[in-house]
Design an enzyme around this catalytic site. Structure first.
Site, mmCIF file in Angstrom:
data_model
loop_
_atom_site.group_PDB
_atom_site.id
_atom_site.type_symbol
_atom_site.label_atom_id
_atom_site.label_comp_id
_atom_site.label_asym_id
_atom_site.label_seq_id
_atom_site.Cartn_x
_atom_site.Cartn_y
_atom_site.Cartn_z
ATOM 1 N N THR A 29 9.292 4.287 -0.669
ATOM 2 C CA THR A 29 8.805 5.477 0.023
ATOM 3 C C THR A 29 7.309 5.613 -0.220
ATOM 4 O OG1 THR A 29 10.928 6.628 -0.215
ATOM 5 C CG2 THR A 29 9.020 7.989 0.227
ATOM 6 N N CYS A 81 12.078 3.203 3.292
ATOM 7 C CA CYS A 81 13.502 3.391 2.991
ATOM 8 C C CYS A 81 14.340 2.183 3.403
ATOM 9 C CB CYS A 81 14.032 4.658 3.660
ATOM 10 S SG CYS A 81 13.187 6.150 3.095
#
Length: 223
Positions: free
Chosen positions: A83, A187
């Site tokens: 992330t 992700c």
């Protein structure tokens, strides 16, 4: 945890940090707060922060998910994969005691808690007339462009639960530099873009995003 109280609510305590908090400092502060919640010496909290440009690795991250380490990288200890965090993105760290229920979220139900975080972001986006959506098999909150048949992620979710106390949480893209996401596979999901409120034509301030998150909270988690 250096922060200013944002509301008078007893639970959770809303905190907003004015400065950009380095990721290691945030992790240490969260860990201390979680220990306090578990020991009943500290109350639950939702901590709203911005970070300097950083990449964080979740417990499922793979080396090939880091494409260009142009910013500092950290192991976050949360679930999920790579992330990005940076200016213009509101990260909300949610520290709750799941041994009790919170609004519509039953006690000791991690799946329901994660679903609640998703619903929280969706309801906050609704205040900007943006329809946030879930996608089966894909973590995060998505915005569909039905004309072009594409969709982009506007919110990321990654959590950790330690002996029924939660930490980490969500990240909502308000006005980050979207090119910074190019250093990772966000992700672990390739083939889809990343967007923000500003990229969707909503010139919201961080304060307005915070207000939306605070207003939507009670609808899902109560109190």
């Amino acid at each position: 945890m250096s922060a200013a109280a944002a509301t008078g609510q007893a639970t959770p305590e809303w905190l907003i940090s004015d400065d950009r908090i380095p990721v290691p400092d945030a992790l240490a502060a969260m860990e201390a707060r979680v220990a306090g919640i578990r020991a009943a010496t500290a109350g639950e909290a939702v901590w709203l922060v911005e970070h300097p440009p950083s990449y964080t690795a979740g417990t499922s991250s793979r080396p090939e998910g880091l494409l260009d380490a142009r910013f500092p990288t950290y192991s976050a200890g949360r679930g999920g994969q790579w992330t990005y965090h940076g200016p213009g993105q509101r990260t909300a760290y949610v520290m709750l005691d799941l041994t009790r229920a919170h609004g519509s979220i039953p006690a000791r139900d991690v799946r329901a808690f994660v679903h609640g975080l998703e619903e929280w972001v969706i309801r906050a986006l609704d205040r900007f007339n943006i329809r946030g959506e879930r996608r089966e098999g894909r973590v995060g909150i998505w915005v569909a462009d039905r004309v072009n048949g594409t969709e982009s992620k506007i919110g990321a979710i990654g959590v950790r639960v330690s002996r029924w106390v939660t930490w980490h949480g969500i990240a909502l893209n308000v006005e980050p530099d979207l090119s910074h996401f190019g250093g990772i596979v966000p992700c672990g999901i390739s083939g889809h873009g990343v967007t923000s409120l500003h990229a969707l034509g909503i010139p919201a301030t961080m304060e307005e995003a915070d207000s939306a998150l605070m207003a939507a909270w009670a609808e899902v988690f109560g109190g």
